[in-house]
Design a protein around this motif. Structure first.
Motif, PDB file in Angstrom:
ATOM      1  N   GLU A   2       0.763  -1.082  -0.112  1.00  0.00           N
ATOM      2  CA  GLU A   2      -0.100  -0.102   0.241  1.00  0.00           C
ATOM      3  C   GLU A   2       0.784   1.164  -0.194  1.00  0.00           C
ATOM      4  OE1 GLU A   2      -3.424   2.370  -0.414  1.00  0.00           O
ATOM      5  OE2 GLU A   2      -3.178   0.096  -0.505  1.00  0.00           O
ATOM      6  N   LYS A  26       2.220   1.702  -3.417  1.00  0.00           N
ATOM      7  CA  LYS A  26       1.245   2.185  -4.205  1.00  0.00           C
ATOM      8  C   LYS A  26       0.896   3.614  -4.066  1.00  0.00           C
ATOM      9  CE  LYS A  26      -3.761   1.560  -5.151  1.00  0.00           C
ATOM     10  NZ  LYS A  26      -5.059   1.113  -4.507  1.00  0.00           N
ATOM     11  N   LYS A  27       0.792   4.079  -3.021  1.00  0.00           N
ATOM     12  CA  LYS A  27       0.537   5.313  -2.585  1.00  0.00           C
ATOM     13  C   LYS A  27       1.718   6.349  -3.093  1.00  0.00           C
ATOM     14  CE  LYS A  27      -2.953   5.855   0.448  1.00  0.00           C
ATOM     15  NZ  LYS A  27      -4.203   7.052   0.919  1.00  0.00           N
ATOM     16  N   CYS A  28       3.078   5.969  -3.110  1.00  0.00           N
ATOM     17  CA  CYS A  28       4.087   6.645  -3.529  1.00  0.00           C
ATOM     18  C   CYS A  28       4.152   6.831  -4.831  1.00  0.00           C
ATOM     19  CB  CYS A  28       5.483   6.065  -2.945  1.00  0.00           C
ATOM     20  SG  CYS A  28       5.933   6.018  -1.422  1.00  0.00           S
ATOM     21  N   ARG A  29       3.850   5.772  -5.682  1.00  0.00           N
ATOM     22  CA  ARG A  29       3.733   5.855  -7.230  1.00  0.00           C
ATOM     23  C   ARG A  29       2.737   6.609  -7.535  1.00  0.00           C
ATOM     24  NH1 ARG A  29       5.272  -0.524  -8.017  1.00  0.00           N
ATOM     25  NH2 ARG A  29       7.599  -0.034  -7.877  1.00  0.00           N
ATOM     26  N   GLU A  30       1.453   6.534  -6.795  1.00  0.00           N
ATOM     27  CA  GLU A  30       0.411   7.465  -7.240  1.00  0.00           C
ATOM     28  C   GLU A  30       0.677   9.024  -6.863  1.00  0.00           C
ATOM     29  OE1 GLU A  30      -2.776   6.345  -4.757  1.00  0.00           O
ATOM     30  OE2 GLU A  30      -3.200   4.446  -6.058  1.00  0.00           O
ATOM     31  N   SER A  31       1.558   9.191  -6.155  1.00  0.00           N
ATOM     32  CA  SER A  31       2.068  10.601  -5.862  1.00  0.00           C
ATOM     33  C   SER A  31       3.249  10.992  -6.540  1.00  0.00           C
ATOM     34  CB  SER A  31       2.358  10.814  -4.281  1.00  0.00           C
ATOM     35  OG  SER A  31       1.023  10.330  -3.758  1.00  0.00           O
ATOM     36  N   ASN A  32       3.694  10.340  -7.552  1.00  0.00           N
ATOM     37  CA  ASN A  32       5.007  10.308  -8.271  1.00  0.00           C
ATOM     38  C   ASN A  32       6.232  10.460  -7.502  1.00  0.00           C
ATOM     39  OD1 ASN A  32       3.754  10.366 -10.937  1.00  0.00           O
ATOM     40  ND2 ASN A  32       3.035  12.484 -10.441  1.00  0.00           N
ATOM     41  N   ILE A  52       0.870  12.610   1.434  1.00  0.00           N
ATOM     42  CA  ILE A  52       0.373  11.536   0.642  1.00  0.00           C
ATOM     43  C   ILE A  52      -0.690  10.473   1.449  1.00  0.00           C
ATOM     44  CG2 ILE A  52       2.637  11.956  -0.899  1.00  0.00           C
ATOM     45  CD1 ILE A  52       3.350   9.161  -0.063  1.00  0.00           C
TER      46      ILE A  52
END
Length: 144
Positions: free
Chosen positions: A8, A11-17, A69
Motif C-alpha cells: 500500500e 502504491k501511494k508513493c507511485r500515485e504521488s509520483n 500523501i
C-alpha cells in the motif's frame, strides 16, 4: 514485516509520483508496526543505524511528505514534539502525561460523537481525534 502495508505504501508513493528509495522504505518500515507513535528523532535514530549518512532533515522532510500523501497521520504536537502514527483510519489516543507514551484507542462510540452545531456552522469539519490525558498503568505501577 507486514507485506500488505508495504504494498500500500509503494502504491501511494507511485500515485504521488514519489520514488520508493531504500531510505524512504526504511523510514516507513520504522513506523509501520510501531504503535508508540514515534517522534521524528526516534525514527532518525533507528534509520541512522541502517543508513549512517542520512540526515535528520531528510528523515523529518520524508515524514512530512508521507503525511501529505496519506501513508502517515500526524498525532497533534504532544509534549513539544510531533508524533507520527501509521494507523490512518479514524481512532483516538491515550497520552500519558508522565512518560509521554501514546496509545491507540479504537471505540466506535467515539467515532460517532455529536459535533456541536456552532462548530459545523462556521467551519468545515475534516476529521477529529479525542485525546485522553492520563497517567498510564506503567507509570501508576512505578508509583509516578
Amino acid at each position: 514485516m507486514n507485506k500488505s502495508k508495504i504494498d500500500e505504501f509503494i502504491k501511494k508513493c507511485r500515485e504521488s509520483n514519489l520514488s520508493v528509495t531504500p531510505q524512504r522504505l526504511a523510514i516507513f518500515k520504522q513506523i509501520m508496526d510501531d504503535h508508540t507513535h514515534p517522534s521524528p528523532e526516534m525514527v532518525y535514530k533507528r534509520v541512522k543505524e541502517e543508513f549512517p549518512t542520512i540526515s535528520f532533515a531528510t528523515v523529518y522532510k520524508t515524514l512530512e511528505t508521507f503525511e501529505k500523501i496519506g501513508v502517515l497521520a500526524v498525532v497533534t504536537p504532544i509534549h513539544n514534539t510531533v508524533r507520527y502514527d501509521s494507523v490512518t483510519e479514524p481512532h483516538h489516543h491515550l497520552v500519558c502525561i508522565k512518560c509521554k507514551k501514546v496509545m491507540d484507542v479504537f471505540d466506535e462510540n467515539l467515532n460517532q460523537l455529536d459535533i456541536p452545531a456552532d462548530i459545523l456552522q462556521s467551519n468545515k469539519l475534516v476529521a477529529y481525534s479525542v485525546h485522553f490525558n492520563v497517567i498510564c498503568s506503567d507509570c501508576l505501577q512505578k508509583g509516578e
